[in-house]
Scaffold this motif. Structure first.
Motif, PDB file in Angstrom:
ATOM      1  N   GLU A  10       1.687   9.938  11.205  1.00 25.48           N
ATOM      2  CA  GLU A  10       1.229  11.197  10.610  1.00 25.48           C
ATOM      3  C   GLU A  10      -0.270  11.160  10.357  1.00 25.48           C
ATOM      4  OE1 GLU A  10       3.856   9.401   9.175  1.00 25.48           O
ATOM      5  OE2 GLU A  10       5.371  10.599  10.192  1.00 25.48           O
ATOM      6  N   VAL A  11      -0.772  10.028   9.860  1.00 25.53           N
ATOM      7  CA  VAL A  11      -2.207   9.893   9.594  1.00 25.53           C
ATOM      8  C   VAL A  11      -2.975   9.948  10.913  1.00 25.53           C
ATOM      9  CG1 VAL A  11      -3.998   8.316   8.752  1.00 25.53           C
ATOM     10  CG2 VAL A  11      -1.889   8.616   7.450  1.00 25.53           C
ATOM     11  N   LYS A  12      -2.472   9.271  11.922  1.00 17.23           N
ATOM     12  CA  LYS A  12      -3.130   9.276  13.231  1.00 17.23           C
ATOM     13  C   LYS A  12      -3.207  10.693  13.790  1.00 17.23           C
ATOM     14  CE  LYS A  12      -1.565   4.669  14.570  1.00 17.23           C
ATOM     15  NZ  LYS A  12      -0.761   3.904  15.529  1.00 17.23           N
ATOM     16  N   GLU A  13      -2.080  11.406  13.744  1.00 15.31           N
ATOM     17  CA  GLU A  13      -2.047  12.775  14.266  1.00 15.31           C
ATOM     18  C   GLU A  13      -2.985  13.696  13.499  1.00 15.31           C
ATOM     19  OE1 GLU A  13       2.073  13.850  14.130  1.00 15.31           O
ATOM     20  OE2 GLU A  13       2.628  12.378  15.662  1.00 15.31           O
ATOM     21  N   ARG A  17      -6.233  15.574  15.035  1.00 14.37           N
ATOM     22  CA  ARG A  17      -6.318  17.031  14.908  1.00 14.37           C
ATOM     23  C   ARG A  17      -7.614  17.433  14.200  1.00 14.37           C
ATOM     24  NH1 ARG A  17      -1.532  17.681  13.000  1.00 14.37           N
ATOM     25  NH2 ARG A  17      -2.112  17.659  10.815  1.00 14.37           N
ATOM     26  N   LEU A  18      -7.989  16.679  13.174  1.00 13.02           N
ATOM     27  CA  LEU A  18      -9.203  16.982  12.428  1.00 13.02           C
ATOM     28  C   LEU A  18     -10.440  16.822  13.312  1.00 13.02           C
ATOM     29  CD1 LEU A  18     -10.362  17.781   9.691  1.00 13.02           C
ATOM     30  CD2 LEU A  18     -10.362  15.370   9.058  1.00 13.02           C
ATOM     31  N   VAL A  19     -10.477  15.780  14.131  1.00 11.13           N
ATOM     32  CA  VAL A  19     -11.611  15.596  15.050  1.00 11.13           C
ATOM     33  C   VAL A  19     -11.695  16.769  16.015  1.00 11.13           C
ATOM     34  CG1 VAL A  19     -12.502  14.198  16.957  1.00 11.13           C
ATOM     35  CG2 VAL A  19     -11.661  13.075  14.904  1.00 11.13           C
ATOM     36  N   GLU A  38     -14.631   7.598   8.913  1.00 16.43           N
ATOM     37  CA  GLU A  38     -15.104   7.152   7.596  1.00 16.43           C
ATOM     38  C   GLU A  38     -14.222   7.729   6.485  1.00 16.43           C
ATOM     39  OE1 GLU A  38     -19.013   7.905   4.888  1.00 16.43           O
ATOM     40  OE2 GLU A  38     -19.348   7.536   7.031  1.00 16.43           O
ATOM     41  N   LYS A  39     -13.807   8.956   6.642  1.00 18.56           N
ATOM     42  CA  LYS A  39     -12.975   9.604   5.627  1.00 18.56           C
ATOM     43  C   LYS A  39     -11.584   9.000   5.522  1.00 18.56           C
ATOM     44  CE  LYS A  39     -15.399  13.970   6.094  1.00 18.56           C
ATOM     45  NZ  LYS A  39     -15.382  15.295   6.680  1.00 18.56           N
ATOM     46  N   ILE A  40     -10.996   8.582   6.664  1.00 21.74           N
ATOM     47  CA  ILE A  40      -9.632   8.031   6.606  1.00 21.74           C
ATOM     48  C   ILE A  40      -9.629   6.509   6.486  1.00 21.74           C
ATOM     49  CG2 ILE A  40      -8.655   9.960   7.889  1.00 21.74           C
ATOM     50  CD1 ILE A  40      -8.313   7.976  10.245  1.00 21.74           C
ATOM     51  N   GLY A  41     -10.792   5.885   6.652  1.00 21.51           N
ATOM     52  CA  GLY A  41     -10.878   4.443   6.461  1.00 21.51           C
ATOM     53  C   GLY A  41     -10.504   3.618   7.671  1.00 21.51           C
ATOM     54  N   CYS A  42     -10.812   4.113   8.854  1.00 17.49           N
ATOM     55  CA  CYS A  42     -10.556   3.317  10.053  1.00 17.49           C
ATOM     56  C   CYS A  42     -11.856   3.184  10.835  1.00 17.49           C
ATOM     57  CB  CYS A  42      -9.466   3.950  10.920  1.00 17.49           C
ATOM     58  SG  CYS A  42      -9.975   5.364  11.893  1.00 17.49           S
ATOM     59  N   ALA A  43     -11.853   2.313  11.817  1.00 16.27           N
ATOM     60  CA  ALA A  43     -13.027   2.137  12.669  1.00 16.27           C
ATOM     61  C   ALA A  43     -13.148   3.329  13.615  1.00 16.27           C
ATOM     62  CB  ALA A  43     -12.899   0.846  13.464  1.00 16.27           C
ATOM     63  N   PRO A  44     -14.363   3.767  13.879  1.00 16.68           N
ATOM     64  CA  PRO A  44     -14.542   4.897  14.807  1.00 16.68           C
ATOM     65  C   PRO A  44     -13.922   4.640  16.177  1.00 16.68           C
ATOM     66  CG  PRO A  44     -16.581   4.469  13.637  1.00 16.68           C
ATOM     67  CD  PRO A  44     -15.642   3.361  13.278  1.00 16.68           C
ATOM     68  N   GLU A  45     -14.016   3.409  16.671  1.00 13.79           N
ATOM     69  CA  GLU A  45     -13.448   3.090  17.981  1.00 13.79           C
ATOM     70  C   GLU A  45     -11.932   3.262  17.981  1.00 13.79           C
ATOM     71  OE1 GLU A  45     -13.035   2.087  21.938  1.00 13.79           O
ATOM     72  OE2 GLU A  45     -14.758   2.789  20.817  1.00 13.79           O
ATOM     73  N   THR A  46     -11.292   2.926  16.872  1.00 15.15           N
ATOM     74  CA  THR A  46      -9.849   3.104  16.748  1.00 15.15           C
ATOM     75  C   THR A  46      -9.490   4.578  16.855  1.00 15.15           C
ATOM     76  OG1 THR A  46      -9.701   1.150  15.337  1.00 15.15           O
ATOM     77  CG2 THR A  46      -7.866   2.715  15.231  1.00 15.15           C
ATOM     78  N   LEU A  47     -10.213   5.408  16.131  1.00 14.13           N
ATOM     79  CA  LEU A  47      -9.959   6.847  16.171  1.00 14.13           C
ATOM     80  C   LEU A  47     -10.257   7.411  17.560  1.00 14.13           C
ATOM     81  CD1 LEU A  47      -9.163   9.478  14.867  1.00 14.13           C
ATOM     82  CD2 LEU A  47     -11.444   9.611  13.827  1.00 14.13           C
ATOM     83  N   ARG A  48     -11.296   6.894  18.219  1.00 15.01           N
ATOM     84  CA  ARG A  48     -11.613   7.360  19.565  1.00 15.01           C
ATOM     85  C   ARG A  48     -10.461   7.056  20.518  1.00 15.01           C
ATOM     86  NH1 ARG A  48     -12.839   5.884  24.384  1.00 15.01           N
ATOM     87  NH2 ARG A  48     -12.658   3.673  23.889  1.00 15.01           N
ATOM     88  N   ARG A  49      -9.861   5.853  20.392  1.00 13.49           N
ATOM     89  CA  ARG A  49      -8.709   5.508  21.241  1.00 13.49           C
ATOM     90  C   ARG A  49      -7.524   6.426  20.951  1.00 13.49           C
ATOM     91  NH1 ARG A  49      -7.344   0.287  19.780  1.00 13.49           N
ATOM     92  NH2 ARG A  49      -9.250  -0.100  18.648  1.00 13.49           N
ATOM     93  N   TRP A  50      -7.279   6.734  19.680  1.00 13.19           N
ATOM     94  CA  TRP A  50      -6.184   7.656  19.336  1.00 13.19           C
ATOM     95  C   TRP A  50      -6.445   9.012  19.988  1.00 13.19           C
ATOM     96  CZ3 TRP A  50      -6.309   6.815  13.320  1.00 13.19           C
ATOM     97  CH2 TRP A  50      -5.811   5.531  13.016  1.00 13.19           C
ATOM     98  N   LEU A  51      -7.692   9.465  19.924  1.00 16.35           N
ATOM     99  CA  LEU A  51      -8.061  10.764  20.488  1.00 16.35           C
ATOM    100  C   LEU A  51      -7.868  10.765  22.014  1.00 16.35           C
ATOM    101  CD1 LEU A  51      -9.252  13.566  19.860  1.00 16.35           C
ATOM    102  CD2 LEU A  51     -11.505  12.578  20.239  1.00 16.35           C
TER     103      LEU A  51
END
Length: 106
Positions: A10-13, A17-19, A38-51
């Motif tokens: 749910e946090v990943k989704e 969605r927010l990005v 920064e807001k959710i507390g993960c590394a930017p690269e991690t979020l980029r991979r999720w995206l």
């Protein structure tokens, strides 16, 4: 906690969605990713991979979808199991063939 399961689906989704929603407010997608990460507390690269994974799953980017990856893994497991079973059957057939030859020679 396990590194790979630190964030729930749910946090990943929600982060992805927010990005997608706020990337127009930033000069680049990477800036939006850094801000949300920064807001959710993960590394930017991690979020980029999720995206990227989400973009592939939606068909916006070429690649193998998550569903296809899971199907491939399942088929590979089945293939390994069948190869093991065939090897066992081959060895059993050879054993019994040898036993029959030994019986006939006596």
């Amino acid at each position: 906690m396990d590194k790979t399961k630190r964030f729930s689906n749910e946090v990943k989704e929600r982060a992805v969605r927010l990005v997608m929603e706020v990337q127009g407010e930033y000069h680049s997608q990477w800036s939006a990713i850094c801000s949300v990460a920064e807001k959710i507390g993960c590394a930017p690269e991690t979020l980029r991979r999720w995206l990227r994974r989400q973009e592939i799953n939606l068909g916006k980017r070429p690649g193998t979808t998550t569903e296809e990856i899971q199907k491939i893994r399942q088929l590979e497991r089945e293939n390994r199991e069948l190869r093991r079973a065939n090897e066992i059957l081959r060895k059993a057939a050879a054993f019994f063939a040898q036993a029959e030859l030994d019986r006939l020679q006596k």
